[in-house]
Design a protein around this motif. Structure first.
Motif, PDB file in Angstrom:
ATOM      1  N   ALA A 314      -9.125  92.905   5.789  1.00 52.81           N
ATOM      2  CA  ALA A 314      -9.324  91.993   6.920  1.00 52.81           C
ATOM      3  C   ALA A 314     -10.558  92.380   7.727  1.00 52.81           C
ATOM      4  O   ALA A 314     -11.323  91.511   8.165  1.00 52.81           O
ATOM      5  N   LEU A 315     -10.783  93.674   7.913  1.00 57.61           N
ATOM      6  CA  LEU A 315     -11.933  94.122   8.692  1.00 57.61           C
ATOM      7  C   LEU A 315     -13.244  93.814   7.972  1.00 57.61           C
ATOM      8  O   LEU A 315     -14.272  93.587   8.613  1.00 57.61           O
ATOM      9  N   GLY A 316     -13.219  93.821   6.653  1.00 60.54           N
ATOM     10  CA  GLY A 316     -14.436  93.566   5.901  1.00 60.54           C
ATOM     11  C   GLY A 316     -14.825  92.103   5.826  1.00 60.54           C
ATOM     12  O   GLY A 316     -15.905  91.776   5.324  1.00 60.54           O
ATOM     13  N   GLN A 317     -13.994  91.208   6.359  1.00 54.52           N
ATOM     14  CA  GLN A 317     -14.266  89.782   6.262  1.00 54.52           C
ATOM     15  C   GLN A 317     -15.131  89.256   7.401  1.00 54.52           C
ATOM     16  O   GLN A 317     -15.517  88.092   7.376  1.00 54.52           O
ATOM     17  N   ALA A 318     -15.402  90.074   8.387  1.00 54.40           N
ATOM     18  CA  ALA A 318     -16.202  89.614   9.536  1.00 54.40           C
ATOM     19  C   ALA A 318     -17.165  90.711   9.944  1.00 54.40           C
ATOM     20  O   ALA A 318     -16.904  91.899   9.756  1.00 54.40           O
TER      21      ALA A 318
END
Length: 409
Positions: A314-318
């Motif tokens: 999830a953190l790598g998506q933004a």
């Protein structure tokens, strides 16, 4: 009739028993006066029950909680308004509200009676040191007669909800010279670094602060213009709270939740477009970021997750800055989390570790620092403000060694 008899108090039942005995004796003796007394003792409780029953179904209740959400340790006010919607005056009313144990004792009040169309209001205070979402009510009313012979209980259907959020610790605004405002990945600069000659005005949009109006450009173009560098304040960030059960004791988990809530409220106050991520992934937005943050953290519980896979994905998506509130991490988990930071976006880690495990946190802190993160180790709530300020002292988004906090820092 059965319901009316069930509403009799001990005194009312005693009257009925005495009346029945007097009637029997009056018939057997026979004694007319004793028979009359017995009949009176029998009829009086029944008439009282009938009168109380009429008042029972002609009351309305309106509840108001102010505020509906507050940090732990603060006080809310709840007001209950009773209205008599019948044409008859009520009897004696005994009111008791249903209050969860964590919010205090149950308030009890006595009303001598409410006239036709009249109303009575009362307020009481609610306070809790434990976060959570509490349902208050329903209000229970006991309708009693003047003789104490009848007591009929009514529970209204309406309830109130009070959300107690984690304790919010005020955080100071980072120095303008620090890297907080800078995001080299998106080519942004701090306002402090730009001068009057760097201004690129744009048309005024709804929601822009009037303090940013550039009057020289407004006069030139004939419409309201604002300084474009205002957008440099509108940064993006991902706030990650490690909610796994393993890294925390109970006290440290509550401190981590409070730290995440404090940082999130600070981000919202600084105008950040932020999102909340837990060990189970990104939390869906419900309204504003601050509303989502506080409502989620008010009821969050330790997760059964063991890995950081969902969080890292999830953190790598933004893009944007990444702020993580963590418990105890292994070096491998720290490397996994460090990989979620993209490009030159700022990375900040607040390690919530008690004094007895401070040494074990050094390895994971050094891994994050080597990957370009700024790291603070916090052992208690009082140390968070100082650690937060130290994190953003100086300039640049490069690596920084762990910043200690707490009584041993």
């Amino acid at each position: 009739m059965v319901r009316l008899l069930g509403a009799l108090t001990v005194r009312g039942r005693s009257f009925v028993a005495a009346g029945a005995a007097a009637v029997v004796c009056g018939i057997l003796v026979p004694e007319p006066d004793l028979l009359r007394i017995g009949a009176l003792l029998l009829v009086l409780p029944l008439l009282s029950a009938f009168g109380a029953g009429r008042s029972r179904y002609r009351l309305s209740c309106v509840r108001t909680v102010t505020p509906t959400r507050l940090p732990a340790g603060q006080t809310a006010s709840l007001t209950v308004k009773l209205t008599n919607v019948s044409r008859l005056r009520t009897g004696l009313l005994l009111a008791e509200d249903t209050v969860p144990y964590a919010l205090g004792s149950r308030p009890r009040l006595v009303f001598e009676g409410i006239g036709a169309g009249g109303s009575r209001s009362y307020s009481y205070q609610l306070e809790s040191d434990s976060r959570g979402r509490y349902v208050i009510g329903p209000l229970r009313i006991r309708v009693a007669d003047s003789f104490g012979l009848v007591s009929i209980t009514r529970a209204f259907s309406s309830t109130s909800v009070l959300t107690v959020t984690p304790r919010i610790i005020p955080l100071a605004r980072p120095p303008l010279g620090g890297f907080w405002l800078g995001d080299a990945e998106h080519g942004r600069r701090s306002i402090a670094a730009s001068g009057e000659d760097d201004i690129a005005p744009r048309a005024y949009q709804t929601g822009d602060s009037l303090h940013r109006v550039h009057w020289r450009s407004t006069a030139r173009y004939g419409e309201l213009m604002v300084r474009r560098e205002e957008q440099y304040w509108r940064n993006t960030a991902s706030l990650f709270l490690d909610t796994r059960r393993a890294p925390y004791s109970t006290a440290m988990f509550e401190l981590a939740v409070s730290a995440a809530a404090s940082i999130g409220v600070h981000l919202a106050g600084e105008g950040f477009e932020a999102r909340l991520v837990t060990a189970d992934g990104e939390v869906p937005r419900q309204g504003s970021f601050q509303d989502t943050l506080l409502d989620t953290l008010a009821v969050v519980r330790p997760s059964r997750a063991f890995s950081l896979d969902a969080a890292v994905a999830a953190l790598g998506q933004a893009g944007g800055q990444l702020i993580a509130v963590l418990g105890e991490l292994t070096a491998a988990q720290a490397r996994e989390l460090a990989a979620a930071r993209r490009g030159t976006a700022a990375g900040v880690a607040v390690l919530i570790v008690d004094e007895g495990h401070r040494a074990e946190s050094q390895a994971s802190g050094q891994v994050l620092a080597a990957a370009g993160w700024r790291v603070a180790v916090v052992a208690d709530a009082e140390a968070l403000t100082a650690a937060w300020h130290e994190l953003f002292r100086g300039s640049g988004a490069g690596a920084a060694g762990p910043v200690r906090g707490g009584s041993g820092g």
